[in-house]
Design a protein around this motif. Sequence first.
Motif, PDB file in Angstrom:
ATOM      1  N   GLY A  95       0.807  -1.216   0.000  1.00 60.88           N
ATOM      2  CA  GLY A  95       0.000   0.000   0.000  1.00 60.88           C
ATOM      3  C   GLY A  95       0.836   1.259   0.000  1.00 60.88           C
ATOM      4  O   GLY A  95       0.495   2.242  -0.677  1.00 60.88           O
ATOM      5  N   VAL A  96       1.944   1.259   0.725  1.00 59.16           N
ATOM      6  CA  VAL A  96       2.807   2.442   0.808  1.00 59.16           C
ATOM      7  C   VAL A  96       3.406   2.762  -0.559  1.00 59.16           C
ATOM      8  O   VAL A  96       3.362   3.907  -1.024  1.00 59.16           O
ATOM      9  CB  VAL A  96       3.921   2.225   1.848  1.00 59.16           C
ATOM     10  N   GLN A  97       3.969   1.758  -1.218  1.00 59.50           N
ATOM     11  CA  GLN A  97       4.580   2.000  -2.524  1.00 59.50           C
ATOM     12  C   GLN A  97       3.545   2.340  -3.585  1.00 59.50           C
ATOM     13  O   GLN A  97       3.816   3.137  -4.495  1.00 59.50           O
ATOM     14  CB  GLN A  97       5.390   0.767  -2.949  1.00 59.50           C
ATOM     15  N   LEU A  98       2.360   1.770  -3.460  1.00 58.05           N
ATOM     16  CA  LEU A  98       1.286   2.103  -4.393  1.00 58.05           C
ATOM     17  C   LEU A  98       0.918   3.576  -4.279  1.00 58.05           C
ATOM     18  O   LEU A  98       0.761   4.284  -5.275  1.00 58.05           O
ATOM     19  CB  LEU A  98       0.069   1.222  -4.107  1.00 58.05           C
ATOM     20  N   ARG A  99       0.797   4.060  -3.037  1.00 54.21           N
ATOM     21  CA  ARG A  99       0.482   5.464  -2.816  1.00 54.21           C
ATOM     22  C   ARG A  99       1.604   6.368  -3.330  1.00 54.21           C
ATOM     23  O   ARG A  99       1.346   7.424  -3.914  1.00 54.21           O
ATOM     24  CB  ARG A  99       0.251   5.703  -1.330  1.00 54.21           C
ATOM     25  N   GLU A 100       2.849   5.964  -3.124  1.00 57.67           N
ATOM     26  CA  GLU A 100       3.985   6.764  -3.591  1.00 57.67           C
ATOM     27  C   GLU A 100       3.986   6.871  -5.112  1.00 57.67           C
ATOM     28  O   GLU A 100       4.225   7.951  -5.665  1.00 57.67           O
ATOM     29  CB  GLU A 100       5.298   6.140  -3.104  1.00 57.67           C
ATOM     30  N   ASP A 101       3.717   5.771  -5.803  1.00 56.75           N
ATOM     31  CA  ASP A 101       3.666   5.794  -7.269  1.00 56.75           C
ATOM     32  C   ASP A 101       2.539   6.694  -7.758  1.00 56.75           C
ATOM     33  O   ASP A 101       2.693   7.433  -8.738  1.00 56.75           O
ATOM     34  CB  ASP A 101       3.482   4.385  -7.817  1.00 56.75           C
ATOM     35  N   MET A 102       1.398   6.638  -7.084  1.00 54.13           N
ATOM     36  CA  MET A 102       0.274   7.481  -7.490  1.00 54.13           C
ATOM     37  C   MET A 102       0.583   8.951  -7.231  1.00 54.13           C
ATOM     38  O   MET A 102       0.234   9.825  -8.036  1.00 54.13           O
ATOM     39  CB  MET A 102      -0.993   7.054  -6.747  1.00 54.13           C
ATOM     40  N   ASP A 103       1.269   9.247  -6.128  1.00 51.75           N
ATOM     41  CA  ASP A 103       1.633  10.637  -5.823  1.00 51.75           C
ATOM     42  C   ASP A 103       2.645  11.191  -6.821  1.00 51.75           C
ATOM     43  O   ASP A 103       2.639  12.383  -7.130  1.00 51.75           O
ATOM     44  CB  ASP A 103       2.207  10.744  -4.405  1.00 51.75           C
ATOM     45  N   LYS A 104       3.529  10.337  -7.321  1.00 53.44           N
ATOM     46  CA  LYS A 104       4.554  10.770  -8.266  1.00 53.44           C
ATOM     47  C   LYS A 104       4.023  10.902  -9.684  1.00 53.44           C
ATOM     48  O   LYS A 104       4.747  11.345 -10.578  1.00 53.44           O
ATOM     49  CB  LYS A 104       5.727   9.778  -8.256  1.00 53.44           C
ATOM     50  N   GLY A 105       2.779  10.496  -9.906  1.00 58.80           N
ATOM     51  CA  GLY A 105       2.202  10.587 -11.239  1.00 58.80           C
ATOM     52  C   GLY A 105       2.572   9.441 -12.155  1.00 58.80           C
ATOM     53  O   GLY A 105       2.334   9.496 -13.367  1.00 58.80           O
ATOM     54  N   VAL A 106       3.170   8.379 -11.580  1.00 58.68           N
ATOM     55  CA  VAL A 106       3.572   7.235 -12.402  1.00 58.68           C
ATOM     56  C   VAL A 106       2.364   6.594 -13.071  1.00 58.68           C
ATOM     57  O   VAL A 106       2.384   6.269 -14.257  1.00 58.68           O
ATOM     58  CB  VAL A 106       4.322   6.197 -11.544  1.00 58.68           C
ATOM     59  N   PHE A 107       1.279   6.453 -12.318  1.00 59.99           N
ATOM     60  CA  PHE A 107       0.086   5.807 -12.864  1.00 59.99           C
ATOM     61  C   PHE A 107      -0.596   6.686 -13.911  1.00 59.99           C
ATOM     62  O   PHE A 107      -1.266   6.179 -14.806  1.00 59.99           O
ATOM     63  CB  PHE A 107      -0.884   5.464 -11.734  1.00 59.99           C
ATOM     64  N   ASP A 108      -0.430   7.997 -13.788  1.00 60.93           N
ATOM     65  CA  ASP A 108      -0.979   8.886 -14.812  1.00 60.93           C
ATOM     66  C   ASP A 108      -0.280   8.665 -16.146  1.00 60.93           C
ATOM     67  O   ASP A 108      -0.910   8.726 -17.214  1.00 60.93           O
ATOM     68  CB  ASP A 108      -0.823  10.349 -14.377  1.00 60.93           C
ATOM     69  N   ARG A 109       1.017   8.387 -16.090  1.00 58.68           N
ATOM     70  CA  ARG A 109       1.749   8.117 -17.333  1.00 58.68           C
ATOM     71  C   ARG A 109       1.346   6.772 -17.926  1.00 58.68           C
ATOM     72  O   ARG A 109       1.304   6.609 -19.147  1.00 58.68           O
ATOM     73  CB  ARG A 109       3.260   8.163 -17.074  1.00 58.68           C
ATOM     74  N   PHE A 110       1.040   5.815 -17.054  1.00 58.75           N
ATOM     75  CA  PHE A 110       0.592   4.520 -17.544  1.00 58.75           C
ATOM     76  C   PHE A 110      -0.729   4.633 -18.307  1.00 58.75           C
ATOM     77  O   PHE A 110      -1.006   3.838 -19.202  1.00 58.75           O
ATOM     78  CB  PHE A 110       0.418   3.536 -16.385  1.00 58.75           C
ATOM     79  N   LYS A 111      -1.556   5.626 -17.932  1.00 62.85           N
ATOM     80  CA  LYS A 111      -2.862   5.790 -18.590  1.00 62.85           C
ATOM     81  C   LYS A 111      -2.718   6.116 -20.071  1.00 62.85           C
ATOM     82  O   LYS A 111      -3.634   5.871 -20.859  1.00 62.85           O
ATOM     83  CB  LYS A 111      -3.657   6.898 -17.890  1.00 62.85           C
ATOM     84  N   SER A 112      -1.580   6.694 -20.459  1.00 56.96           N
ATOM     85  CA  SER A 112      -1.384   7.059 -21.863  1.00 56.96           C
ATOM     86  C   SER A 112      -0.890   5.886 -22.705  1.00 56.96           C
ATOM     87  O   SER A 112      -0.728   6.022 -23.915  1.00 56.96           O
ATOM     88  CB  SER A 112      -0.377   8.214 -21.961  1.00 56.96           C
ATOM     89  N   LEU A 113      -0.653   4.747 -22.060  1.00 52.36           N
ATOM     90  CA  LEU A 113      -0.159   3.579 -22.781  1.00 52.36           C
ATOM     91  C   LEU A 113      -1.308   2.631 -23.133  1.00 52.36           C
ATOM     92  O   LEU A 113      -2.283   2.535 -22.387  1.00 52.36           O
ATOM     93  CB  LEU A 113       0.863   2.826 -21.923  1.00 52.36           C
TER      94      LEU A 113
END
Length: 271
Positions: A95-113
């Motif tokens: 959960g901690v790393q998931l939240r960190e990735d979401m805060d860094k915008g990593v998942f937003d970049r995945f949305k464009s793939l």
Amino acid sequence: MSQAAAKQAHIRPLKNHTSFVQSVRNSLTMAYRGLLKIRRTPEQLFDVTLQPILFTLMFTYIFGGAISGDVASYLPVIIPGILVQTVITTSIVTGVQLREDMDKGVFDRFKSLPIARIAPLAGALLADTIRYAIATILTLAMGYLMGYRPDGGLGYVVIAGVLVVGCSWAISWIFAFFGVIARTASSVQGISMIVLFPLTFLSNAFVPVDTMPGWLQWFVKLNPISHLVSAVRELANSGTMGMDAVISLIGAAVIVAIFAPLTVQAYMRRT
């Protein structure tokens, strides 16, 4: 229509009509990404490498003489308890790393793939099973070096390890849910510890239940962590699988049935 809008229109159908096979393939790719992160930042493994060693040494030599008379007699009691406590605690990192990735915008970049939207979440949960396996192996290896010789044999010890890893993976869905809905990574860790700390220490992992006050024994006996610890002890120490293992598996299935849909639904809303 602008070039950017046309590009989005081209990508969106690919994501919405991803096949099951492609979703699995994308999830495995994301799991591999998680393993690459561990290789590049090996300090992420401190909790699954140092913690089992330190906890096993401390609890064994502090409580061994007082509870069982000597260290050798305490090892069959403490090693399964340390194993469950260490691996379950490790699941908080999901959960901690998931939240960190979401805060860094990593998942937003995945949305464009053009990948399955669920792949980053599924991949993270899958990659963390490697962490659980490392913690399991190190705890058992440390116990062996200290003189622990499980009478159940290697086969039942492996089954006990798989049971702990599977139950920890199920519990990680709870912390993944916290990771999706919480605002910060620190709040995920704080909430998770509030939930997990009493469950692991108010159990039969470290001391016999009959030494506790009567008002506390009822909670310890109902505690799902106690059932998992008892199941591991039965498997490793006597080579038997009783009701505690069944209860642990049923509990893991119930957790996944409840929190997997909740986590996926919250994740899809947030991403």
